[in-house]
Design a protein around this motif. Sequence first.
Motif, PDB file in Angstrom:
ATOM      1  N   ILE A  71       0.875  -1.172   0.000  1.00 38.28           N
ATOM      2  CA  ILE A  71       0.000   0.000   0.000  1.00 38.28           C
ATOM      3  C   ILE A  71       0.915   1.225   0.000  1.00 38.28           C
ATOM      4  CG2 ILE A  71      -1.800   1.276   1.226  1.00 38.28           C
ATOM      5  CD1 ILE A  71      -2.546  -1.431   2.559  1.00 38.28           C
ATOM      6  N   ILE A  72       0.691   2.114  -0.945  1.00 37.50           N
ATOM      7  CA  ILE A  72       1.544   3.297  -1.068  1.00 37.50           C
ATOM      8  C   ILE A  72       1.119   4.334  -0.029  1.00 37.50           C
ATOM      9  CG2 ILE A  72       2.314   5.159  -2.590  1.00 37.50           C
ATOM     10  CD1 ILE A  72       1.518   3.258  -4.940  1.00 37.50           C
ATOM     11  N   GLN A  73       2.048   4.681   0.845  1.00 34.54           N
ATOM     12  CA  GLN A  73       1.799   5.729   1.831  1.00 34.54           C
ATOM     13  C   GLN A  73       2.157   7.091   1.247  1.00 34.54           C
ATOM     14  OE1 GLN A  73       4.217   5.554   5.348  1.00 34.54           O
ATOM     15  NE2 GLN A  73       2.950   7.016   6.437  1.00 34.54           N
ATOM     16  N   LYS A  74       3.259   7.127   0.484  1.00 39.51           N
ATOM     17  CA  LYS A  74       3.738   8.383  -0.080  1.00 39.51           C
ATOM     18  C   LYS A  74       4.443   8.090  -1.391  1.00 39.51           C
ATOM     19  CE  LYS A  74       7.307  11.784   0.839  1.00 39.51           C
ATOM     20  NZ  LYS A  74       8.414  12.107   1.717  1.00 39.51           N
ATOM     21  N   LYS A  83      -2.248   5.667  -1.270  1.00 40.92           N
ATOM     22  CA  LYS A  83      -3.324   4.718  -0.992  1.00 40.92           C
ATOM     23  C   LYS A  83      -3.528   3.711  -2.112  1.00 40.92           C
ATOM     24  CE  LYS A  83      -5.676   7.888   2.090  1.00 40.92           C
ATOM     25  NZ  LYS A  83      -6.882   8.632   2.380  1.00 40.92           N
ATOM     26  N   GLY A  84      -2.712   3.749  -3.159  1.00 42.07           N
ATOM     27  CA  GLY A  84      -2.768   2.748  -4.214  1.00 42.07           C
ATOM     28  C   GLY A  84      -2.227   1.420  -3.691  1.00 42.07           C
ATOM     29  N   ASP A 132      10.340   9.203  -4.987  1.00 42.55           N
ATOM     30  CA  ASP A 132      10.654   8.540  -3.721  1.00 42.55           C
ATOM     31  C   ASP A 132       9.342   8.046  -3.139  1.00 42.55           C
ATOM     32  OD1 ASP A 132      13.353   9.122  -3.902  1.00 42.55           O
ATOM     33  OD2 ASP A 132      13.192  10.934  -2.688  1.00 42.55           O
ATOM     34  N   ILE A 133       9.350   6.828  -2.598  1.00 41.35           N
ATOM     35  CA  ILE A 133       8.108   6.257  -2.078  1.00 41.35           C
ATOM     36  C   ILE A 133       8.309   5.710  -0.670  1.00 41.35           C
ATOM     37  CG2 ILE A 133       7.175   5.640  -4.337  1.00 41.35           C
ATOM     38  CD1 ILE A 133       7.957   2.720  -3.708  1.00 41.35           C
ATOM     39  N   THR A 134       7.197   5.638   0.032  1.00 39.70           N
ATOM     40  CA  THR A 134       7.093   4.919   1.296  1.00 39.70           C
ATOM     41  C   THR A 134       5.905   3.990   1.137  1.00 39.70           C
ATOM     42  OG1 THR A 134       7.911   6.836   2.513  1.00 39.70           O
ATOM     43  CG2 THR A 134       6.794   5.130   3.790  1.00 39.70           C
TER      44      THR A 134
END
Length: 77
Positions: free
Chosen positions: A12-15, A38-39, A62-64
Motif C-alpha cells: 500500500i503506497i503511503q507516499k 493509498k494505491g 521517492d516512495i514509502t
Amino acid sequence: MPSGRSDCLYYIIQKGQVFISRMHAEGAELATSLLKEKGIFGAVTLFCGPKAHTASAKAKTDITVYRLPQKSLKGSF
C-alpha cells in the motif's frame, strides 16, 4: 520490483508514485498505470495465490510503502 515470483506480499503506497508496467511482446516496457497514495499493488496474490506475475512495479518518485504478507489477511475474506 521485477516480474516473476513474489513472496506473497502486497503493498500500500503511503507516499509517492509507482508505475505498473508489463513487457510488450517485442520487449518494450509498457506502463499500464500510475498509482499514487493509498494505491495497492501486488494484491493479485490475495486472490490467485502465489504465481509468476506478469507486471512490474517501479517507483516514479521517492516512495514509502506498507509491505504486508498475504498471511496477514488470511481468514479475512
